[in-house]
Design an enzyme around this catalytic site. Sequence first.
Site, PDB file in Angstrom:
ATOM      1  N   LEU A  96      55.918   1.657 -32.818  1.00 42.18           N
ATOM      2  CA  LEU A  96      54.490   0.984 -31.555  1.00 42.18           C
ATOM      3  C   LEU A  96      55.321  -0.808 -31.899  1.00 42.18           C
ATOM      4  O   LEU A  96      54.268  -1.204 -30.902  1.00 42.18           O
ATOM      5  CB  LEU A  96      53.503   1.310 -31.352  1.00 42.18           C
ATOM      6  CG  LEU A  96      53.303   2.460 -31.584  1.00 42.18           C
ATOM      7  CD1 LEU A  96      51.409   3.182 -31.220  1.00 42.18           C
ATOM      8  CD2 LEU A  96      53.461   2.822 -29.987  1.00 42.18           C
ATOM      9  N   ASP A 150      60.571  10.195 -30.602  1.00 43.50           N
ATOM     10  CA  ASP A 150      61.440   8.630 -31.250  1.00 43.50           C
ATOM     11  C   ASP A 150      61.628   7.339 -29.640  1.00 43.50           C
ATOM     12  O   ASP A 150      62.416   6.747 -30.058  1.00 43.50           O
ATOM     13  CB  ASP A 150      62.634   9.359 -31.005  1.00 43.50           C
ATOM     14  CG  ASP A 150      63.526   8.205 -32.410  1.00 43.50           C
ATOM     15  OD1 ASP A 150      63.365   7.623 -32.984  1.00 43.50           O
ATOM     16  OD2 ASP A 150      64.272   8.287 -32.120  1.00 43.50           O
TER      17      ASP A 150
END
Lengths: 152, 397, 352
Positions: free
Chosen positions: B44, B286
Site C-alpha cells: 500500500l 502481490d
Amino acid sequence: MQQQLAPLCEADPGIVMIGIKTGGVLVGAALHEALGLATPLGELNISFYRDDFSTVGLHPVVGPSQLTTPIDGKHIVLVDDVLSTGRTVRAAMNEIFDYGRPSRITLAVLVQRDGHELPIRADVFGESMNLDESAHVQLTANPWFIEIGERA
Amino acid sequence: MSKVNLPFYEAGADAPSTMSLSVETTASPTAFVTHGFVDLYARLCEPGLKRRGNIERETLLAMRSGFAHIVCSPDTQPSIDSTATVQQIKATASAVASTQVHPMGALTIGLEGSKLTELTTLHAAGCLIFGQADQPIADSAVLLRAMEYASTFHIPISLVPIDAAFGHTGCVHDGPVASRHGLPGIPALAETAGLARLLELANDSGCRLHLSRISCARSVELIRAAKAAGIDVTADVGIHHLFFTDEQINGYDSRFHSAVPFRSMADREALRLGVSDGVIDAICSDHAPLDSDARLAPLPATAPGLSCYPQFLSLWLALPKLLGLSVADLLPTITTSPANILGLDLTASPSAKFLIDPDAATVINDEGHQNPLAGINNLKEITGEDVELKGSATQLV
Amino acid sequence: MSLPSPQFNQLGTLQHFLTLDGLDKATLTAIMDAAENFTSVGDRMIKNVPLLRGKTVANLFFENSTRTRTAFELAAKRLSADLLNVDLVTSSTNKGESLLDTLRVLESLQCDMFIVRHGESGAADFIARHVKPTINVVNGGDGQASHPTQGMLDMFTIRQHKGDFEKLCVVIIGDIRHSRVARSGIAALNTLGAGEIRVVGPRTLMPTDVESMGVSWYSDLEKALHGADVVMGLRLQTERMSGITIPSSREFFATYGLTKERLALAKPDAIVMHPGPTNRGVEISAEVADGPQSVILDQVTNGVAIRMAVMSIVMGNAEPLREAAANGVLEDTPSNKKTNSTPSEKAGSPHV
C-alpha cells in the site's frame, strides 16, 4: 568513341581510364581493351558521393571503388554509359579528387541524352538522343544493347 | 430495483445457501454472493512511498475487486516495526473504506534481518502475521530464533522463500529468455534452496510458517512433500504468476519486472496444478503500484512490481474454467484459506459480503501505473492464451 | 505477443541498430556488403566521404571504452559527420530520469544519431523507445545483452577469410555468460546459417540453458577445437571473476587458454579472432595472438568499415522521417507506443 579517344591515348601513355559502376565499367572495359591501355582500368562506386542520400538513403551495393594507379598529375578518361542530368559525373569527379589531383579529365559516354541539370557535357560520345523526360535508358552487355523504356 | 435469488457461498458451509437480494440492474445467471476476499500480500506504499501509491487509492481499488481484508506489506518507510506505524496505517485505512487493512509486522527491525521486533506487542496492536517483505533473513541463527519466538506465542510468519545472496543479483527468471537477452537471472534454485531451508527451520522450531508468493514447479513439490510429512506449512501464489511467464520479458518489457520473477511455462502449469489440488492454499494479489517514473530506466534498473487490484477479480474469475473447477471449489483460495492463515473468522467478524457478477463487462483502468493490463480485455495479446477479462464486485450493505 | 522490436520505424526500415537478434540474413548480408564498399575508403589519400555531411552524431558512453568509442568516432569522421563526444560517468544516481534528461538535452541540440554504450542490459532498447522518431540509435554495447557492431565486424571478418558460413565450424571460448560480444556473435552466426557453433568453458561461464541459444557446449577445449574453421576468444573480465566463476586466471589459461599446441588441433587454415583487448597469458598466448592465423588486427580495421555501413544505412533510412518532421507532418512523439513499431514485411528485403 575508340577512334576519338585513340589520339589522346597515343599522346599520353600514362593516361588512366576510370569507369563509373556499373554501366560505365562495362563500356570502359570494352574501350580499355580496344585501346590497349597500359594502366589498369579504374572502377568508381559513387554511392557515397551521391546528392540524393537525403531522399533515398544509402544506395544498394555495387562493390567498392578500385583505383590502384596513382592519379596525381594524370590525364583521366572518365567513362559512363549514359549522361543525362550530370549528377553522376559530378559525384564521380568529387570522388576522383579525393584520390588525388589529375591534370585533366576527359568525359566519354556511350549515350548523351537530354535532361542536363548541371553544366557537364561529354567530350566524347557514341550516340546523342533527345528523349521524352519519362524515358529511361538501360544498357546491357553481351550483346551490347541499348534499351529505351518508360521510367518506373 | 428487482428481486433475485443468488447462491451464497458461506464460509464453512458444505453447500451454498440462497440469498435473496434487491439489485439495481439485472445480474447475469452466473452471479453469486460471497464473503469479501482476503489478500495475503499487497503493497500500500504508505507511509513513505506515497508517490507510488497510497492506502486510500489501493484500498478502494481492492474493494472494487471484492476484497474485505488486505494484509499490507511491511516494506514501508519506516517499515512496520512499531505500534505507531501499525496504528497510523489502520487509522488511515479505516477512514477510507470498509475493507480492513491488516499490517504485516516486520519480523526484524527495519527488515534488516538482525534484531527481532516486539512481536507480541505488535500482534496486540493488530499485526496478524509477520514477515520480511522481499528482504530475506540471511543469517539462519537469527531466522531460527525469530521462528522459535513466534511459535512460542502461536504467531504465524509469512516469508518469501528466496535465498538472500542468490536471489538479489538478478531481475528476471534465469532461463532461455534471460540468457538470450543478457539479463541477470534469478535462478529457480534461489527459491527452492531458500524454501528447503525455511522448511527445515520451521520443522525444527514448530513455527506456523506461511510461504508467500512461490513461483517454481519444484517449490510446489517441496511443499507437497512437507505437508505430507506433517509440517505445519501453508503457501500462496501471486495471481499474475498463474498467467504470466518469462516470455513476457521479451523485448526488455519492464512492465513485467516482478520481484518474484515470472518463470517458465512448466512452472506456471505446476503452480496452476498446485492451486487445483490444494498444495497452494491461497492466491494473493502481490499488488505493487508504481509511479510513472519507476520504469523510465533500462529493465535491470527499474523498480519491480505490478499493479494488480484493477485486474485481480477478472483474472481470478478466469481460473475455474482454466483449471476445470467450479467457483465454489476455488473460492477458499481467496476467502477461508487466507482467513485461516491469518486467524480471521469470516463468519464471526463483521466482514463485508459482495455480489460477484462474473460476466459483467469491465474496463481495467490503471493509467499512469505501468499496468500492462490497463485497457486490455483479453490476455491473448499478451500471453497468447484466450482469457477474457470481465467481472464485477459490488459490496452488499 | 512480446513487445515489438523498436529497431524498425513506421516505414518498416531499420531505424536503430540495437541487436542482431531478430535481424534476418538479408539484412546482415546487406550490412556486410555495404561495409565492403567502405573498406576502400580507408586506403585512399583522403579517407573521408561526404555521405553524412551536416549530420551530428553524439557518442553517449555511460561506460568507458576507448576502442569502441574510437572506432565509432573514426567511422563518423570518415563519413564527414560532426561528432560530439559526451562524457557520461556511470554512477548509481545516473539512471532513470537523468538518463532521459540527457537524451532530451541532446535532442534539443539537434543531434541526428546517438551511439550508446551503457552498463545495463537493454539500455539501448530503452533509449530507442524514448527518443524522437527522427533520431537514430546505434548500440555500442549494453550490459551483457548486445554489441551488434562488434558482432557484425566479426561476421564480416569471417566472411572475408572464409566465405560461406554454412560450411563453417566456429568455436567461441570463454565467458559466454557475461559477454555481449558472444551473444551478438551467436545470434548472427545462427542467422547466417553457420554449420556448427561450439562454446567452450566451465559451466560457471555458460548462460543458463546455453543450448537454447543454438550452440553446443564443450567443457573440453581440445575436443572443441577439432575441425574448427574459426576460433574466437573472448576477453575474460578479470574484474568480474573475483574467484567465483573461475578460481584464477592462471588456472583458466591452463585449461582454456588458446596456445599454439591447442590451435594445431583446429583446421590448418583456421583463423583466430578476439574482440580485444587481449589478456595475453589468460585467454590466449602471445604467440597465437600475433601468429599467422590471427586476424585480430583485421577485426580492428573492419570495425571502422562496419560502423560506417551501419551508420549510413540507418541514417539514410531516417531521412524521410526527418524531412516529414521538418515539414511538420510527422508526429513528434517518442516511438514507444505499442502500435506504431510493428516491423513490416519490407524489413526483410536487402534494401535495409
